[in-house]
Motif scaffolding. Sequence first.
Motif, PDB file in Angstrom:
ATOM      1  N   GLN A 196       8.230  -2.610  -7.185  1.00  0.00           N
ATOM      2  CA  GLN A 196       8.404  -2.952  -6.013  1.00  0.00           C
ATOM      3  C   GLN A 196       8.077  -1.725  -4.922  1.00  0.00           C
ATOM      4  N   VAL A 197       7.370  -1.672  -4.058  1.00  0.00           N
ATOM      5  CA  VAL A 197       7.254  -0.417  -3.368  1.00  0.00           C
ATOM      6  C   VAL A 197       8.007  -0.956  -1.772  1.00  0.00           C
ATOM      7  N   VAL A 198       8.966  -0.055  -1.392  1.00  0.00           N
ATOM      8  CA  VAL A 198       9.728  -0.185   0.005  1.00  0.00           C
ATOM      9  C   VAL A 198       9.493   1.043   0.722  1.00  0.00           C
ATOM     10  N   ASN A 199       9.006   0.687   2.009  1.00  0.00           N
ATOM     11  CA  ASN A 199       9.059   1.871   3.007  1.00  0.00           C
ATOM     12  C   ASN A 199      10.443   2.051   3.455  1.00  0.00           C
ATOM     13  N   GLU A 251       9.685   6.737   1.019  1.00  0.00           N
ATOM     14  CA  GLU A 251       9.146   5.732   0.130  1.00  0.00           C
ATOM     15  C   GLU A 251       9.980   5.451  -1.099  1.00  0.00           C
ATOM     16  N   LEU A 252      10.185   4.265  -1.410  1.00  0.00           N
ATOM     17  CA  LEU A 252      11.057   3.992  -2.635  1.00  0.00           C
ATOM     18  C   LEU A 252      10.236   3.177  -3.444  1.00  0.00           C
ATOM     19  N   TRP A 253      10.139   3.494  -4.742  1.00  0.00           N
ATOM     20  CA  TRP A 253       9.744   2.515  -5.686  1.00  0.00           C
ATOM     21  C   TRP A 253      10.537   1.871  -6.858  1.00  0.00           C
ATOM     22  N   ILE A 254      10.606   0.695  -6.954  1.00  0.00           N
ATOM     23  CA  ILE A 254      11.519   0.285  -7.787  1.00  0.00           C
ATOM     24  C   ILE A 254      11.037  -0.710  -8.831  1.00  0.00           C
ATOM     25  N   THR A 280       0.557  -1.223   0.061  1.00  0.00           N
ATOM     26  CA  THR A 280      -0.039  -0.062   0.218  1.00  0.00           C
ATOM     27  C   THR A 280       0.941   1.164   0.009  1.00  0.00           C
ATOM     28  N   PRO A 281       0.943   2.086  -1.028  1.00  0.00           N
ATOM     29  CA  PRO A 281       1.741   3.110  -1.249  1.00  0.00           C
ATOM     30  C   PRO A 281       1.218   4.243  -0.153  1.00  0.00           C
ATOM     31  N   ARG A 282       2.016   5.313   0.123  1.00  0.00           N
ATOM     32  CA  ARG A 282       1.539   6.213   0.759  1.00  0.00           C
ATOM     33  C   ARG A 282       0.459   7.180   0.168  1.00  0.00           C
ATOM     34  N   ASP A 283      -0.504   7.656   0.590  1.00  0.00           N
ATOM     35  CA  ASP A 283      -1.389   8.711   0.206  1.00  0.00           C
ATOM     36  C   ASP A 283      -1.030  10.289   0.445  1.00  0.00           C
ATOM     37  N   ASP A 284       0.141  10.437   1.040  1.00  0.00           N
ATOM     38  CA  ASP A 284       0.423  12.069   1.231  1.00  0.00           C
ATOM     39  C   ASP A 284       1.599  12.506   0.560  1.00  0.00           C
ATOM     40  N   ARG A 342      17.568  18.742  -2.188  1.00  0.00           N
ATOM     41  CA  ARG A 342      17.088  19.924  -2.833  1.00  0.00           C
ATOM     42  C   ARG A 342      15.695  19.773  -3.017  1.00  0.00           C
ATOM     43  N   VAL A 343      15.385  18.545  -3.877  1.00  0.00           N
ATOM     44  CA  VAL A 343      13.934  18.360  -4.051  1.00  0.00           C
ATOM     45  C   VAL A 343      12.795  18.189  -2.877  1.00  0.00           C
ATOM     46  N   ARG A 344      13.640  17.400  -1.906  1.00  0.00           N
ATOM     47  CA  ARG A 344      12.938  16.846  -0.834  1.00  0.00           C
ATOM     48  C   ARG A 344      11.467  16.007  -1.179  1.00  0.00           C
ATOM     49  N   PRO A 345      11.787  14.838  -1.739  1.00  0.00           N
ATOM     50  CA  PRO A 345      10.825  14.148  -2.493  1.00  0.00           C
ATOM     51  C   PRO A 345      10.200  13.241  -1.355  1.00  0.00           C
ATOM     52  N   HIS A 346       8.708  13.169  -1.230  1.00  0.00           N
ATOM     53  CA  HIS A 346       8.102  11.905  -0.501  1.00  0.00           C
ATOM     54  C   HIS A 346       8.244  10.606  -0.963  1.00  0.00           C
ATOM     55  N   ARG A 347       8.725  10.465  -2.292  1.00  0.00           N
ATOM     56  CA  ARG A 347       8.734   9.342  -3.144  1.00  0.00           C
ATOM     57  C   ARG A 347       9.670   9.198  -4.199  1.00  0.00           C
ATOM     58  N   VAL A 348      10.522   8.244  -4.011  1.00  0.00           N
ATOM     59  CA  VAL A 348      11.741   8.119  -5.022  1.00  0.00           C
ATOM     60  C   VAL A 348      11.281   6.940  -5.893  1.00  0.00           C
ATOM     61  N   LEU A 349      11.496   6.936  -7.378  1.00  0.00           N
ATOM     62  CA  LEU A 349      11.278   5.951  -8.189  1.00  0.00           C
ATOM     63  C   LEU A 349      12.395   5.651  -8.885  1.00  0.00           C
ATOM     64  N   THR A 350      13.158   4.547  -9.003  1.00  0.00           N
ATOM     65  CA  THR A 350      14.388   4.116  -9.650  1.00  0.00           C
ATOM     66  C   THR A 350      14.356   2.934 -10.218  1.00  0.00           C
TER      67      THR A 350
END
Length: 243
Positions: free
Chosen positions: A238-241, A170-173, A5-9, A108-116
Amino acid sequence: MIGATPRDDVRRALVVCAHPDDVDFGAAGTVASWTAAGVGVTYCVVTKGEASGDGTRPRGEVGAIRQAEQLHAADLLGVGEVVFLDHPDGAVESTTALRRDLTRVIRRVRPHRVLTWSPEINWDHVPTAHPDHRAVGAATLAAVYPDARNPNAYPDLLAEEGLAPWVVPELWITDGPRQLRDHCVDTTEFFDRRMAALRCHVSQVGADTELETRMHAHFTDTAARYGLPRGRLAEEFQVVNTG
């Protein structure tokens, strides 16, 4: 299959990839869904993709063409910023220098989610397991944890550039081994936009007349594996907390 369940914020997201076109092959529909929902998206592209092509053009010219293509594609998807790090295409390594560059972008970006991309090999489809992809994935993971949040990592980023530590929750792979993927995004409504973005990369896909057909079939199969209704399309991750 029940996904994580990904974050909703999430208000800001950062996509880190090795080459221009990587994100548009693997996650453009998902990015389009994020920007449509009001999420601010930044791309960080580690190389200019200058090592592609048949060798008849100078690498600098190829890199400039591919940068322009990526900027056009990002604009079509509503991406707010594209950062190019200019590491050497075809020779990316997960060095402390790359980790520092990525830490700078994250702070600098201060993301709540990173996808890589995954640092692991997807043995079901080896062409996506390019060494540059895996090196970028490993360096991004290290930048997410522990570098970007650690005040003792690259202290000059704070002292000289004012970039305070930041925790990415949160990290999305993408493109990892299939058994590790646990979440899909229904991208049906964004297929035309994601293909328009991919078609911006004329130097890479301009001659491919079957591209839409193959991509539609691939995303249809993905949706079916997650139990989505017939006719839906999906991209998977793959979603990682990491908080």
